[in-house]
Design an enzyme around this catalytic site. Structure first.
Site, mmCIF file in Angstrom:
data_model
loop_
_atom_site.group_PDB
_atom_site.id
_atom_site.type_symbol
_atom_site.label_atom_id
_atom_site.label_comp_id
_atom_site.label_asym_id
_atom_site.label_seq_id
_atom_site.Cartn_x
_atom_site.Cartn_y
_atom_site.Cartn_z
ATOM 1 N N GLU A 214 -19.899 -11.200 7.544
ATOM 2 C CA GLU A 214 -19.113 -10.592 6.585
ATOM 3 C C GLU A 214 -18.239 -9.491 7.350
ATOM 4 O OE1 GLU A 214 -17.084 -11.118 4.430
ATOM 5 O OE2 GLU A 214 -18.203 -10.906 2.594
ATOM 6 N N LYS B 232 -9.108 -11.811 8.380
ATOM 7 C CA LYS B 232 -10.523 -11.091 8.745
ATOM 8 C C LYS B 232 -11.828 -12.209 8.020
ATOM 9 C CE LYS B 232 -10.180 -8.501 4.475
ATOM 10 N NZ LYS B 232 -11.145 -9.035 3.829
ATOM 11 N N CYS C 186 -13.042 -4.251 -0.015
ATOM 12 C CA CYS C 186 -11.964 -4.115 1.341
ATOM 13 C C CYS C 186 -11.112 -3.045 1.687
ATOM 14 C CB CYS C 186 -11.091 -5.225 1.195
ATOM 15 S SG CYS C 186 -11.943 -7.008 1.641
ATOM 16 N N HIS D 28 -12.092 -17.582 5.440
ATOM 17 C CA HIS D 28 -13.008 -17.987 5.658
ATOM 18 C C HIS D 28 -13.350 -19.287 6.118
ATOM 19 C CE1 HIS D 28 -14.669 -14.085 4.181
ATOM 20 N NE2 HIS D 28 -14.526 -14.481 3.172
ATOM 21 N N HIS E 277 -14.743 -18.623 -1.722
ATOM 22 C CA HIS E 277 -13.405 -18.003 -2.070
ATOM 23 C C HIS E 277 -12.703 -18.055 -0.687
ATOM 24 C CE1 HIS E 277 -15.984 -14.696 -0.718
ATOM 25 N NE2 HIS E 277 -14.638 -14.015 -0.248
ATOM 26 N N ASP F 112 -5.658 -8.230 1.052
ATOM 27 C CA ASP F 112 -6.055 -9.328 0.466
ATOM 28 C C ASP F 112 -5.410 -9.866 -1.069
ATOM 29 O OD1 ASP F 112 -7.794 -9.355 2.449
ATOM 30 O OD2 ASP F 112 -9.733 -9.109 1.263
ATOM 31 N N SER G 23 -20.859 -15.280 3.205
ATOM 32 C CA SER G 23 -20.877 -14.513 2.258
ATOM 33 C C SER G 23 -21.153 -15.245 0.901
ATOM 34 C CB SER G 23 -19.821 -13.718 2.255
ATOM 35 O OG SER G 23 -18.456 -14.521 1.944
ATOM 36 N N ALA H 116 -9.962 -5.653 -2.686
ATOM 37 C CA ALA H 116 -10.288 -4.790 -4.031
ATOM 38 C C ALA H 116 -10.977 -3.225 -3.721
ATOM 39 C CB ALA H 116 -11.609 -5.461 -4.698
ATOM 40 N N ASP I 164 -8.351 -12.374 3.682
ATOM 41 C CA ASP I 164 -9.721 -12.987 3.738
ATOM 42 C C ASP I 164 -9.658 -14.393 4.287
ATOM 43 O OD1 ASP I 164 -12.424 -12.096 3.456
ATOM 44 O OD2 ASP I 164 -12.376 -12.794 1.520
HETATM 45 ZN ZN ZN Z 1 -14.567 -13.145 1.563
#
Ligand code: ZN
Length: 193
Positions: free
Chosen positions: A107, A100, A139, A58, A75, A14, A64, A135, A56
């Protein structure tokens, strides 16, 4: 010193604009780990070893998001500027991108969760993963947990991770948990040339 072997792969979680300072979910100091991650990257490339980068990724109504009752600001909406890596993170074309948390209703912090990563790793015979990125307390933690559960050896890049730290000790606790689960803490100077 830790020599790299043909069974090794690098996984960086990420590195995306929204997780860097100034981003929608900016992590303090998140940009500071980019140079060392690039050093790891070049080292793996020089050995012809596989590199996996997670993103990440989305939909705009991801569960989330606070707007949907979740924990986080909006985000990493797929394809948005915030979802992209910064120009400073110059990843090789040969790196495999793992997207992902693409399902609006789920989530997914781990790179293994509902992604092709496990099949990639099996197909090329990876046995040890070097894991860093963002982070530490989400993750990275969940990816390391799944990797250990699946029987992979793990080296944790202590100089290549940063925590969100919703609570100030979250990052340190996550590091301790990963090490307790068998992850070997390393720094870039421990990699044999
Ligand atoms: Zn996320």
């Amino acid at each position: 010193m830790i020599p790299l072997t043909p069974d090794d792969a690098l996984l960086i979680a990420d590195i995306q604009n929204d997780f860097l300072p100034g981003g929608a979910l900016g992590i303090s100091g998140g940009d500071q780990i980019i140079p060392v991650l690039l050093t790891y990257l070049r080292r793996f490339q020089a050995h012809g070893l596989p590199v996996f980068l997670t993103r990440d990724w989305h939909p705009p109504n991801h569960c989330s998001f606070r707007t949907e009752g979740g924990l986080w600001p909006i985000h990493c909406v797929a394809g948005s500027p915030g979802s992209l890596p910064p120009p400073a993170f110059d990843a090789p074309a040969s790196a495999v991108i793992i997207y992902k948390a693409i399902d609006a209703n789920r989530e997914a912090y781990s790179a293994f969760q509902e992604t092709p990563l496990p099949r990639h790793l099996q197909a090329i015979g990876v046995r040890r993963l070097f894991i860093g990125g963002l982070a530490t307390d989400y993750c990275v933690l969940n990816t390391v947990k799944d990797a250990r559960t699946l029987g992979y050896d793990v080296c944790l890049l202590m100089d290549g991770i940063k925590a969100v730290n919703l609570q100030p000790i979250d990052g340190r606790q996550a590091e301790e948990e990963m090490i307790r689960l068998g992850a070997v803490p390393i720094r870039v100077e421990m990699l044999a040339a």
